[in-house]
Design an enzyme around this catalytic site. Structure first.
Site, PDB file in Angstrom:
ATOM      1  N   SER A   1     -25.295   5.340 -24.128  1.00 31.30           N
ATOM      2  CA  SER A   1     -24.080   4.593 -24.457  1.00 31.30           C
ATOM      3  C   SER A   1     -24.283   3.547 -25.547  1.00 31.30           C
ATOM      4  O   SER A   1     -23.314   3.070 -26.131  1.00 31.30           O
ATOM      5  CB  SER A   1     -23.518   3.914 -23.205  1.00 31.30           C
ATOM      6  OG  SER A   1     -24.387   2.887 -22.758  1.00 31.30           O
TER       7      SER A   1
ATOM      8  N   LYS B   1     -24.503  -3.501 -22.789  1.00 34.03           N
ATOM      9  CA  LYS B   1     -23.411  -3.233 -23.733  1.00 34.03           C
ATOM     10  C   LYS B   1     -23.396  -4.362 -24.775  1.00 34.03           C
ATOM     11  O   LYS B   1     -24.200  -5.289 -24.726  1.00 34.03           O
ATOM     12  CB  LYS B   1     -22.053  -3.186 -23.009  1.00 34.03           C
ATOM     13  CG  LYS B   1     -21.974  -2.226 -21.841  1.00 34.03           C
ATOM     14  CD  LYS B   1     -21.998  -0.771 -22.256  1.00 34.03           C
ATOM     15  CE  LYS B   1     -21.894   0.163 -21.054  1.00 34.03           C
ATOM     16  NZ  LYS B   1     -22.065   1.581 -21.419  1.00 34.03           N
TER      17      LYS B   1
END
Length: 271
Positions: free
Chosen positions: A53, A108
């Site tokens: 990701s 993230k």
């Protein structure tokens, strides 16, 4: 003569006094272990990247050192530590804000902080009305991979409301599907106080704030500093949780340590 003869004996006695006893050696080892445990618990932490990701900022199989102090609340016992709040663009490590997986760490990038207004157009982030130049971020493309193709909910977020939970296949949590409309003003997602909006750099393959909402400030534990080791790892390795699979992977590492280690990523600074 008697004085000269006694000198070797005194030297021998002094050398004997300097020899550590087993108890003293054990105490020294325990001290080192205690200091190391303190450092790895409260100052630094190692973390393995399990998914793609954050590609290409972070790769599957990257092992990173996480700074746990910069984002922690200031304390009087460590006035020498530099504390600061989250900045837009910081790569952050945090507990996933999902009651079903309360102990799951995620990595993230912080896109928005309290008060920011965010929306996406064709995968491009607009922050407070300004399109962001993010060369590290993946955009939707027509390359034959359906996962990379344009998706209205994901790439024009939040212009398209999530479909009903019982029929949607996107992985949107039920709580976020209900809460999302409360934070939309004039087509923008507005980040509330005490929250951060985070997304993965690999935007077309990242389940992030678009799917489960904001990250509470208290969930953020630190920021990755650099890659200290990177090993070629398959994308499905995280799903292999049986004892046999784990032992097999450890054996694979031992056999292929030198030829499958990504040596060029050693000490790679994370930005």
């Amino acid at each position: 003569m008697s004085t000269a003869a006694s000198e070797p004996e005194e030297t021998t006695v002094k050398q004997a006094d300097q020899t550590e006893t087993p108890l003293e050696s054990l105490a020294s080892i325990c001290t080192v272990l205690a200091i190391g445990l303190f450092v790895m618990t409260f100052i630094f932490q190692n973390y393995k990247i399990p998914s793609g990701s954050m590609e290409k900022t972070l790769l599957i199989g990257d092992h990173v050192l996480v700074d746990r102090t910069s984002f922690a609340p200031p304390t009087k016992w460590a006035p020498f530590v530099h504390y600061r709040d989250i900045h837009r663009g910081d790569v952050i490590v945090f507990y996933k804000p999902n009651p079903e997986t309360p102990d799951l760490f995620l990595v993230k990038r912080a896109i928005g902080i309290p008060g920011d207004r965010i929306h996406l157009v064709n995968g491009i982030v607009y922050l407070n009305g300004v399109a962001q130049n993010e060369p590290q971020a993946g955009k939707p493309v027509e390359d034959g991979n359906p996962q990379h193709a344009f998706d209205a909910y994901r790439d024009d977020f939040p212009s398209v409301p999530p479909p009903p939970y019982e029929i949607q296949p996107l992985g949107i949590t039920a709580s976020w599907a209900l809460d999302l409309p409360n934070h939309i003003q004039n087509g923008d997602l507005v980040v509330p106080p005490g929250m951060v909006f985070a997304m993965g750099d690999n935007r077309t393959e990242s389940e992030d704030g678009r799917y489960w909402g904001f990250v509470p400030r208290q969930n953020i534990v630190g920021r990755p500093l650099f890659v200290y080791w990177s090993f070629e790892t398959s994308a499905d390795q995280m799903s292999k949780t049986s004892l046999g699979d784990r032992l097999s992977f450890i054996g694979h590492i031992l056999v292929h340590f030198f030829d499958e280690t990504r040596w060029r990523r050693t000490f790679h600074i994370i930005r």
